[in-house]
Design a protein around this motif. Structure first.
Motif, mmCIF file in Angstrom:
data_model
loop_
_atom_site.group_PDB
_atom_site.id
_atom_site.type_symbol
_atom_site.label_atom_id
_atom_site.label_comp_id
_atom_site.label_asym_id
_atom_site.label_seq_id
_atom_site.Cartn_x
_atom_site.Cartn_y
_atom_site.Cartn_z
ATOM 1 N N ALA B 189 -8.447 45.142 -11.995
ATOM 2 C CA ALA B 189 -8.535 43.698 -11.602
ATOM 3 C C ALA B 189 -7.076 43.445 -11.117
ATOM 4 O O ALA B 189 -6.966 42.619 -10.415
ATOM 5 C CB ALA B 189 -8.782 42.913 -12.740
ATOM 6 N N GLN B 190 -5.900 44.034 -11.727
ATOM 7 C CA GLN B 190 -4.472 43.526 -11.104
ATOM 8 C C GLN B 190 -4.551 43.847 -9.388
ATOM 9 O O GLN B 190 -3.569 43.004 -8.965
ATOM 10 C CB GLN B 190 -3.605 44.593 -11.882
ATOM 11 C CG GLN B 190 -3.765 46.002 -11.584
ATOM 12 C CD GLN B 190 -4.309 46.472 -12.747
ATOM 13 O OE1 GLN B 190 -5.487 46.281 -13.082
ATOM 14 N NE2 GLN B 190 -3.477 47.487 -13.396
ATOM 15 N N CYS B 191 -5.426 44.530 -8.900
ATOM 16 C CA CYS B 191 -5.393 44.639 -7.427
ATOM 17 C C CYS B 191 -6.665 44.125 -6.655
ATOM 18 O O CYS B 191 -6.539 43.270 -5.780
ATOM 19 C CB CYS B 191 -5.328 46.080 -6.832
ATOM 20 S SG CYS B 191 -3.908 46.824 -7.467
ATOM 21 N N HIS B 192 -7.883 44.214 -7.444
ATOM 22 C CA HIS B 192 -9.045 43.944 -6.718
ATOM 23 C C HIS B 192 -9.673 42.567 -7.174
ATOM 24 O O HIS B 192 -10.754 42.165 -6.761
ATOM 25 C CB HIS B 192 -10.298 44.865 -6.969
ATOM 26 C CG HIS B 192 -10.038 46.375 -6.429
ATOM 27 N ND1 HIS B 192 -10.515 46.369 -5.034
ATOM 28 C CD2 HIS B 192 -9.634 47.183 -6.959
ATOM 29 C CE1 HIS B 192 -10.312 47.789 -4.556
ATOM 30 N NE2 HIS B 192 -9.793 48.438 -5.826
ATOM 31 N N ASN B 193 -9.007 41.688 -7.947
ATOM 32 C CA ASN B 193 -9.174 40.667 -8.698
ATOM 33 C C ASN B 193 -10.402 40.498 -9.533
ATOM 34 O O ASN B 193 -10.879 41.533 -9.830
ATOM 35 C CB ASN B 193 -9.383 39.719 -7.725
ATOM 36 C CG ASN B 193 -9.229 38.180 -7.720
ATOM 37 O OD1 ASN B 193 -9.325 37.716 -8.683
ATOM 38 N ND2 ASN B 193 -8.794 37.525 -6.715
ATOM 39 N N PHE B 194 -10.525 39.577 -10.516
ATOM 40 C CA PHE B 194 -11.382 39.451 -11.588
ATOM 41 C C PHE B 194 -12.706 40.109 -11.486
ATOM 42 O O PHE B 194 -13.151 40.916 -12.157
ATOM 43 C CB PHE B 194 -11.662 38.008 -12.096
ATOM 44 C CG PHE B 194 -10.308 37.292 -12.714
ATOM 45 C CD1 PHE B 194 -9.961 37.863 -13.801
ATOM 46 C CD2 PHE B 194 -9.580 36.553 -11.928
ATOM 47 C CE1 PHE B 194 -8.782 37.258 -14.237
ATOM 48 C CE2 PHE B 194 -8.710 35.854 -12.416
ATOM 49 C CZ PHE B 194 -8.224 36.229 -13.561
ATOM 50 N N THR B 195 -13.552 39.914 -10.264
ATOM 51 C CA THR B 195 -14.657 40.163 -10.058
ATOM 52 C C THR B 195 -14.791 41.265 -8.725
ATOM 53 O O THR B 195 -16.041 41.385 -7.936
ATOM 54 C CB THR B 195 -15.635 39.024 -9.945
ATOM 55 O OG1 THR B 195 -15.258 38.158 -8.797
ATOM 56 C CG2 THR B 195 -15.853 38.392 -11.177
ATOM 57 N N GLN B 197 -13.128 40.659 -5.844
ATOM 58 C CA GLN B 197 -13.037 39.895 -4.608
ATOM 59 C C GLN B 197 -11.978 40.393 -3.842
ATOM 60 O O GLN B 197 -11.805 40.042 -2.372
ATOM 61 C CB GLN B 197 -12.730 38.448 -4.803
ATOM 62 C CG GLN B 197 -13.667 37.716 -5.676
ATOM 63 C CD GLN B 197 -15.189 37.777 -5.201
ATOM 64 O OE1 GLN B 197 -15.177 37.511 -4.050
ATOM 65 N NE2 GLN B 197 -16.097 38.102 -6.040
ATOM 66 N N GLY B 198 -11.187 41.448 -4.101
ATOM 67 C CA GLY B 198 -10.147 41.787 -3.253
ATOM 68 C C GLY B 198 -8.562 41.228 -3.268
ATOM 69 O O GLY B 198 -8.684 39.981 -3.982
ATOM 70 N N GLY B 199 -7.652 41.788 -3.020
ATOM 71 C CA GLY B 199 -6.345 41.183 -3.285
ATOM 72 C C GLY B 199 -5.319 42.038 -2.459
ATOM 73 O O GLY B 199 -5.651 42.985 -1.703
ATOM 74 N N ALA B 200 -4.205 41.104 -2.245
ATOM 75 C CA ALA B 200 -3.026 41.542 -1.138
ATOM 76 C C ALA B 200 -2.208 42.660 -2.245
ATOM 77 O O ALA B 200 -2.015 42.398 -3.096
ATOM 78 C CB ALA B 200 -2.602 40.420 -0.686
ATOM 79 N N ILE B 268 -12.747 32.978 -6.446
ATOM 80 C CA ILE B 268 -11.176 33.486 -6.460
ATOM 81 C C ILE B 268 -10.361 32.531 -7.428
ATOM 82 O O ILE B 268 -9.262 32.612 -7.300
ATOM 83 C CB ILE B 268 -10.848 33.476 -5.048
ATOM 84 C CG1 ILE B 268 -10.846 32.302 -4.390
ATOM 85 C CG2 ILE B 268 -11.456 34.795 -4.164
ATOM 86 C CD1 ILE B 268 -10.109 32.210 -3.026
#
Lengths: 542, 303
Positions: B189-195, B197-200, B268
């Motif tokens: 989750a620290q990169c891809h978000n809780f569910t 959703q992706g992240g920077a 998000i």
């Protein structure tokens, strides 16, 4: 309006109250209190009504919420968390969401009402600032309002931390870090609040008490004071026809304003209910229970904490160690300085302005933002500063959604948070002065009528017509800058207010406030004619 | 007849009979199952041909960056342009090519997911009304699947690496969702978000969203196994195959779960909630305020 008597329905009720409390004169006078009409005067009411909704839905939630950090194994209807260890606080929030009838709707209404509560306070505050409604005699209400916003921030932070989910736990971790960064007493303060090492067993019950008892009580007290002071001082009004500094022009509380504000309560309730029913907020079951070893990207606080989050995100990593103590400027500065500037500055502003302009009079009619360019520009600089920090708080979401580098956003905000407000000040001031010039033009020149006239010698000119009376009243509401009293009188004796470095500063600031003011005034008839017939318009260019 | 009888008495006769019997059995066996023998012969020929096809595809689509022998290429300063593919394994090839990341269009901070090139596009739709069109699409799909298989086999033949997981290992129905959620929050989750959703990430890199239907369970497994681009490798000692399956189960079942609270606002978190509160909430209420204050009571209108 004093010649009309209250309608029968009211008269009867008043009679009943009067026979028991002897207060008819008070009610009789006050039900007919006049309220000026303008849409922006309703913004503060959104806050009042969402506060009512918050109290009601909050009470509902307390019936099922269990503020305990005791570890339990989940065994409820949300199958994806079955068998997961979590705190009772989290489990009971899941229960409210999935097993209590109407629980999820209530939770969502409660949260949306909190979002709207804070948003409407900010919108209301901007309206008050930009129209100059905070001026004497309303400075105290202005300060009360700012304090309510700050209490609202705490109330919100404590409230969304209660479910003990992964997202809000991250926020609590930051809260702990901020507390710890306070020099000398930081570690003590954090141990005091959390009752031991983070996260401990005590924090959720403690936040719960603060969230449902202390802070709402304080806010309720301040709301009451805010309303009573407003009632006593009467509402400010927009500069319209019939409105003067001495007389409020508008509709009586009963029956007109009461109907309007009652309807508006229903509107607020309707919008919050719509959002609560159709827009999912704070889905804690997706976030999972708090676990100090886990973290997610996109961990943002609710919007009103956004500027704090943003300041923390763009802050360079400054830290000093001296005599065995570490001072973490990297946390201390973003936590205290930006909002300190915004709220401290806002609270001091009415007094600073009165001191600079030397204006100690009472004001009941609002100023148009363009007619106080320095105030409007300062306000816009603050809005830009706050807004950029706010955006910086969402920098990873911005980077992800708009496909820009995360580091680039950090540097962008580091630079613009300094330059942006300066630029906003300059641009806003120019726009205000331009609008003033246009007003002067309309008053001096008239409005372009679209009628082209030909003079006997064959020249063409457009006929200008005087503006409508209502418009004229609005334009002429501008109070032109008065020349400042000379620093020294004819005998060379300095004026008492201009003495010393403080006095110098004051007169310099005063000059900065007024020097480029564009007078908006009606000219003598002769001049008017001359302008209308198309000759030079020097009056306007001045 | 006499001669046969005479041979019968020779010392080697017993051996000859055994040999003849063996040969006969062999001939009869061959007669009864002729396919196997021929198929085996054919299959080894086919395998060589497939491998050849894989190599051809490699040369056509991959070699320009990865080198004709998959040894990788470097620029003039010795900075690697494309990594060596010797030993990356079939799973890595399958992930990169089936997600369309490879062949890459242009080198950047990160190679984005895109539609796979036609030769490898196994996700084309085949449900056409027109039977001719459907047949064509099906043929194209079968060819793409074969191409991908051949390419995988070719790269695998260069040096052994992780194999493509079997369907049973990635089945989202077979995983422990609750465990998967826990593991996802701790590891992903620290990169891809809780569910998901992706992240920077830093330097223009990003963790891609896993919430779209196009991210298949197999691709999730392969990504964990091979650690493409910025992603770390989660080998079978870090996350056991069962745990990988649990994570897949969490991701797939969560993305298929409807939002009980209404519109998910992109799932998000508070950023979109704040935006909705301001734009929809305050927006509607300002309109309501304008409408209410524009209403003038009839009786008092003249005053």
């Amino acid at each position: 309006m004093s010649d009309t008597t209250a309608p029968k329905a009211i008269e009867g009720t008043l009679g009943f109250i009067d026979e028991r409390l002897g207060s008819t004169t008070f009610f009789r006078r006050n039900v007919k209190k006049v309220f000026p009409d303008h849409w922006s005067f309703m913004l503060g009411e959104i806050a009042l009504y969402s506060f009512v909704i918050l109290l009601l839905t909050g009470t509902f939630l307390t019936l099922w919420f269990n503020p305990s950090m005791k570890e339990v194994v989940y065994d409820g209807s949300y199958t994806k968390l079955q068998g997961v260890k979590m705190s009772e606080a989290y489990a009971s929030t899941l229960r409210i969401s999935f097993d209590v009838r109407g629980g999820l709707l209530m939770r969502q209404i409660h949260h949306w009402a909190a979002i709207l509560f804070m948003a409407s306070i900010l919108a209301h505050m901007l309206r008050v600032f930009f129209t100059g409604a905070y001026r004497k005699p309303r400075e105290l209400n202005w300060i009360i309002g700012i304090n309510m916003f700050m209490l609202g921030m705490l109330e919100g932070l404590f409230g969304y931390s209660l479910p003990d989910d992964l997202l809000s736990g991250t926020g609590l971790r930051i809260t702990q870090g901020v507390l710890e960064s306070i020099p000398l007493v930081g570690a003590y303060g954090y141990m005091f609040l959390f009752g031991g090492e983070f996260p401990g067993q005590d924090i959720i019950p403690r936040l719960y008490m603060l969230h449902i008892l202390l802070i709402p009580g304080l806010i309720l007290g301040l709301v009451t004071a805010h309303m009573m002071i407003m009632w006593h001082q009467k509402h400010t009004a927009m500069p319209v026809k019939n409105q003067t500094e001495k007389k409020v022009y508008g509709y009586p509380f009963y029956p007109v304003f009461m109907a309007k504000t009652g309807a508006y309560f229903l509107f607020v309730f309707g919008v919050v209910a719509l959002l609560g029913a159709f827009a999912q907020i704070n889905p804690i079951w997706l976030f999972g229970p708090y676990d100090p070893g886990a973290i997610s990207s996109g961990s943002q606080p609710d919007w009103y904490m956004g500027p704090l989050e943003g300041a923390l995100r763009i802050m360079p990593n400054w830290e000093i160690s001296a005599w065995g103590h570490t001072v973490s400027f990297n946390v201390l500065i973003p936590a205290a300085v930006p909002l300190g500037i915004i709220f401290g500055g806002a609270m001091a502003w009415p007094f600073i302005e009165a001191w600079v302009t030397g204006d100690k009079r009472q004001h009941h009619v609002n100023t148009r933002p363009r007619n106080a360019p320095v105030r409007t520009a300062t306000g816009m600089a603050a809005v830009t500063f706050y807004g950029l920090l706010w955006l910086a708080g969402a920098n990873d979401v911005l980077a992800e959604r708009f496909h820009v580098s995360l580091f680039a956003t950090t540097w962008f905000f580091r630079v613009t948070v300094i330059l942006g407000p300066i630029l906003a000040f300059i641009v806003t001031k120019r726009i205000c002065l331009g609008l003033q010039r246009k007003d002067a033009d309309v008053i001096g020149h008239g409005v372009e009528s679209g009628v082209i006239m030909m003079s006997p010698d064959g020249r063409f000119s457009e006929r200008h017509e005087a503006p409508r009376e209502e418009e004229k009243i609005v334009l002429l509401s501008k109070e032109n800058a008065r020349p400042e009293a000379p620093a020294r009188d004819a005998r060379g004796i300095p004026a008492p207010g201009a003495k010393g470095p403080i006095g110098h500063l004051r007169s310099r600031l005063n000059r900065a406030w007024t020097f480029d003011d564009v007078p908006v005034e009606e000219h003598g008839h002769g001049e008017h004619e001359a302008i209308e017939s198309g000759s030079d318009s020097e009056q306007v260019k001045r | 007849m006499k001669r046969i009888t005479a041979w019968r008495r020779r010392p080697w006769a017993g051996y000859a009979v055994v040999l003849a019997a063996l040969a006969a059995i062999g001939v009869v066996y061959a007669g009864f199952s002729p396919q196997t023998e021929r198929a085996e012969a054919k299959s080894s020929a086919q395998a060589a041909q497939d491998l050849k096809n894989g190599q051809e595809l490699f040369n056509k689509n991959c070699a320009s960056c990865h080198g004709l022998n998959a040894e990788g290429t470097k620029d003039a300063k010795g900075k690697p342009l494309a990594p060596s593919l010797i030993g990356v394994g079939a799973a890595s090839v399958d992930f990169q090519v089936s997600t369309g990341r490879m062949p890459a269009m242009n080198p950047g901070a990160q190679v984005p997911r895109k539609e796979p090139i036609p030769a490898f596009d196994t996700s084309i739709k085949t449900d056409y009304e027109d039977p001719k069109e459907r047949e064509h699409a099906e043929k194209q799909k079968a060819q793409a699947e074969k191409n991908l298989r051949d390419l995988r086999a070719y790269v695998q033949s260069l040096g052994l690496g992780p194999e493509v997981p079997p369907a049973s290992a990635v089945d989202p129905e077979g995983g422990d969702v609750a465990l998967g959620g826990k593991l996802f929050r701790t590891n992903c989750a620290q990169c891809h978000n809780f569910t998901g959703q992706g992240g920077a990430l830093t330097g223009g890199k990003y963790a891609p969203p896993l919430s779209g239907d196009d991210v298949t369970p197999t691709q999730m497994y392969e990504a964990m196994l091979t650690g493409p681009q910025a992603m770390p490798v989660f080998n079978d000692t870090t996350l056991t195959p069962k745990e990988k399956q649990a994570i897949i189960a969490y991701l797939v079942q969560t993305r298929e779960e409807p939002n009980p609270g209404g519109n998910g606002l992109g799932r998000i978190g508070p950023v979109s909630e704040g935006l909705a509160g301001w734009l929809i909430g305050i927006g509607l209420l300002v309109l309501a305020a304008m409408w209410i204050t524009a209403k003038k009571p009839k009786k008092l209108k003249k005053s």
